[in-house]
Scaffold this active site. Structure first.
Site, mmCIF file in Angstrom:
data_model
loop_
_atom_site.group_PDB
_atom_site.id
_atom_site.type_symbol
_atom_site.label_atom_id
_atom_site.label_comp_id
_atom_site.label_asym_id
_atom_site.label_seq_id
_atom_site.Cartn_x
_atom_site.Cartn_y
_atom_site.Cartn_z
ATOM 1 N N HIS A 222 0.846 -1.095 -0.057
ATOM 2 C CA HIS A 222 -0.048 -0.255 0.195
ATOM 3 C C HIS A 222 0.882 1.075 -0.151
ATOM 4 O O HIS A 222 0.274 2.432 0.185
ATOM 5 C CB HIS A 222 -0.945 0.073 1.363
ATOM 6 C CG HIS A 222 -1.817 -1.070 1.219
ATOM 7 N ND1 HIS A 222 -1.485 -2.393 2.029
ATOM 8 C CD2 HIS A 222 -2.949 -1.556 0.682
ATOM 9 C CE1 HIS A 222 -2.426 -3.110 1.754
ATOM 10 N NE2 HIS A 222 -3.301 -2.719 0.863
ATOM 11 N N ASP A 389 -4.294 7.128 2.464
ATOM 12 C CA ASP A 389 -5.661 7.422 1.773
ATOM 13 C C ASP A 389 -6.576 7.836 2.719
ATOM 14 O O ASP A 389 -7.973 7.936 2.410
ATOM 15 C CB ASP A 389 -6.038 6.191 1.104
ATOM 16 C CG ASP A 389 -6.316 5.177 2.254
ATOM 17 O OD1 ASP A 389 -6.030 5.064 3.293
ATOM 18 O OD2 ASP A 389 -6.967 4.114 1.811
ATOM 19 N N THR A 429 -10.346 0.549 7.047
ATOM 20 C CA THR A 429 -10.672 0.279 8.442
ATOM 21 C C THR A 429 -11.624 1.489 8.812
ATOM 22 O O THR A 429 -12.694 1.302 9.788
ATOM 23 C CB THR A 429 -9.234 0.373 9.239
ATOM 24 O OG1 THR A 429 -8.589 -0.498 8.820
ATOM 25 C CG2 THR A 429 -9.655 0.210 10.651
ATOM 26 N N GLY A 469 -13.317 -2.453 16.703
ATOM 27 C CA GLY A 469 -12.154 -2.148 16.162
ATOM 28 C C GLY A 469 -11.041 -2.998 17.035
ATOM 29 O O GLY A 469 -9.667 -2.767 16.873
#
Length: 556
Positions: A222, A389, A429, A469
């Site tokens: 990524h 991002d 996420t 989470g």
């Protein structure tokens, strides 16, 4: 191979439609192998009735991962998120249901927080619908953690999925196929090196740069920076470095036979890899290893990054047979197949703008506005130790949420619609966590009353965020701003005043995350990079609640 300051953006591309156009075009070009479904592709030829269905996935920007793995002897389907963003729960469930109305499903993906959240949530929904579901979580990146089960999944994805798909084609059942894939994963190791960063479509520059005369060792797919910078080596030195790192990490010597993948990360062309391969092979043979049916080419990329990786899988007799079995997809050819006439190319945006109405949509107008102003700032914070991002993903999710709740005047229904739309558009996420917070806030609404408790909604959101989470206070996540904010809403006073005071608490808490070391997510593999800088998720939350406070004041 020479390094450069950063990746190259050949066109001023529209980042909001890039992934959708790419998937549509891929399905059009390879229509003999795949057909397009919402958020992914499925094989035109699926395994026999009763065979497990291997469904792989992750973010776009890694072609040929993951769509290029769909075909005979490989995956039955691939589900794709936005660039570098995990696909949403809804996208995963949708692709599986497009593939088959019921049956056994194996979900294959790399070990990233967003992928784990969304694939686990999708598995729960699929099991509720009657599917039997298992997971393959690839953990091959030796640079990302000393513990194998905590590592990221990078180019080793292809090796593990190839072996699993071959097992299914030979008749393996659900648990048998997962077992052999797990054995392949435990025997697979990868190390990568970058000469330059990559540039996300629409971004003004690369996620990170590499200084002239240096390389970044241990990059992630990524665009995460490497864990070590080294002087640019010669080709022979580079081959020796890569082979040393992966073979040192192999399990105790059981077999000298290795399935090998020399992978280009984007801008390293085929001939560059072909020229390096003999040097890699020499290094392997000098250490007593034998390369079995190597793959050399671009199999897991990172947009336009200049770099490469080396993956090896220590083969026993069964794994070797599966590695050698025929396969045919857009990316892997053993052997070739026929070509059919291509259908017309069709593509439309995944959602149309709906007429807005109601208080929730009005609030989201403010949220979208502040995220538009802060997109670059949040992306820069995220790029310090992640993929950069966050600003783009947050803005995409907020826009989708605003559009989805247009015309819905019931607060609970609007929040639920907003949460689901946020996750489906943003993925990753943050998308999963904002869906969790918004939908849990929606459940706190009392339909018998015209208004709902801000305190109850915020408390429910904070609780759900921690549970889903897996974060705790001090982990340097969004929770470090959300929990103090929810607690501050206990104060007496007019709602707009209390909210403004709580938003100031959230801002202060978010800024203080600069003192913390990340213990979750991608940033945990580069803790030193984020020290001295606040967490991007915590800052975006603070920006949003500050802006909601401005809306409340405008309504007072």
């Amino acid at each position: 191979m020479q390094n450069s300051a950063g990746g190259t953006n050949l066109l001023q591309q529209d980042g909001t439609t890039f992934a959708g156009r790419a998937i549509a075009s891929f399905a059009h070009i390879y229509s003999a192998i795949v057909r397009q479904v919402p958020s992914g592709v499925v094989a035109t030829r699926t395994p026999p009735d009763g065979a497990p269905l291997l469904v792989v996935g992750g973010g776009s920007g890694h072609y040929p991962a993951f769509a290029g793995y769909v075909g005979s002897g490989l995956a039955a389907a691939a589900v794709l998120g936005d660039v570098f963003a995990s696909p949403s729960e809804a996208a995963i469930v949708g692709v599986v249901r497009d593939l088959a109305p019921a049956g056994d499903v194996i979900l294959g993906y790399g070990n990233y927080a967003g992928d784990r959240l969304n694939f686990n949530a999708a598995a729960a929904e699929l099991e509720y619908l009657g599917y039997r579901v298992r997971h393959i979580v690839v953990t091959d990146d030796v640079a990302s953690s000393p513990q194998h089960n905590e590592r990221r999944g990078i180019a080793g994805d292809l090796i593990v999925f190839k072996i699993c798909g071959a097992g299914i084609l030979r008749g393996a059942g659900l648990d048998e196929a997962v077992t052999v894939a797990a054995r392949a994963n435990s025997a697979t190791r990868t190390i990568g090196v970058a000469f330059s960063g990559c540039t996300i479509p629409g971004a003004p520059g690369p996620l990170f740069t590499v200084n002239p005369g240096e390389i970044a060792l241990g990059l992630g797919i990524h665009g995460e920076p490497g864990i070590e910078t080294l002087p640019v080596p010669t080709e022979s030195e580079l081959a020796g470095l890569l082979v040393d790192r992966v073979t040192a990490e192999l399990p105790a010597r059981r077999s000298p036979r290795l399935g090998v993948l020399l992978n280009g990360m984007g801008s390293a062309g085929p001939e560059t890899l072909f020229a390096i391969w003999p040097l890699v092979l020499d290094e392997l043979q000098a250490r007593g290893y034998q390369s079995i049916a190597p793959l050399v080419g671009s199999y897991v990329s990172s947009l336009d990054m200049t770099g490469l990786s080396l993956s090896v899988c220590q083969l026993d007799d069964e794994l070797e047979a599966l590695w050698l079995d025929p396969a045919h997809s857009a990316a892997v050819h053993r052997p070739d197949g026929e070509v059919a006439e291509r259908p017309p190319l069709t593509w439309r945006p995944t959602s149309e703008r709906l007429e807005r109405g109601g208080l929730v949509a009005e609030v989201f107008d403010y949220v979208v506005a502040v995220l538009e102003r802060s997109e670059q700032e949040l992306g820069a914070l995220d790029a310090l130790a992640g993929d950069g991002d966050h600003g783009r993903g947050m803005l995409a999710g907020a826009r989708a949420a605003r559009d989805a709740c247009g015309g819905i005047h019931d607060i609970g229904a609007a929040l639920t619609a907003a949460g689901k739309a946020w996750a489906a558009r943003a993925g990753g996420t943050s998308g999963a966590l904002w869906e969790a917070m918004l939908t849990s806030a929606a459940k706190s609404v009392d339909p018998s009353r015209p208004h709902f408790s801000l305190k109850a909604a915020a408390a429910a959101a904070a609780t759900q965020l921690a549970e889903q989470g897996g974060a705790r206070l001090g982990d340097k996540t969004m929770l470090d701003a959300v929990a103090p904010f929810a607690s501050a809403l206990d104060a007496p006073g007019p709602p707009a005043v209390v909210w403004r005071q709580a938003a100031a608490v959230a801002r202060n808490a978010a800024e203080r995350t600069s003192e913390l070391i990340p213990r979750l997510g991608r940033a945990r593999t580069h803790p030193g990079r984020s020290l001295g800088h606040p967490d991007a998720g915590a800052m975006s939350f603070a920006l949003i609640v500050e802006e909601v406070g401005r809306w409340m004041e405008s309504r007072s």
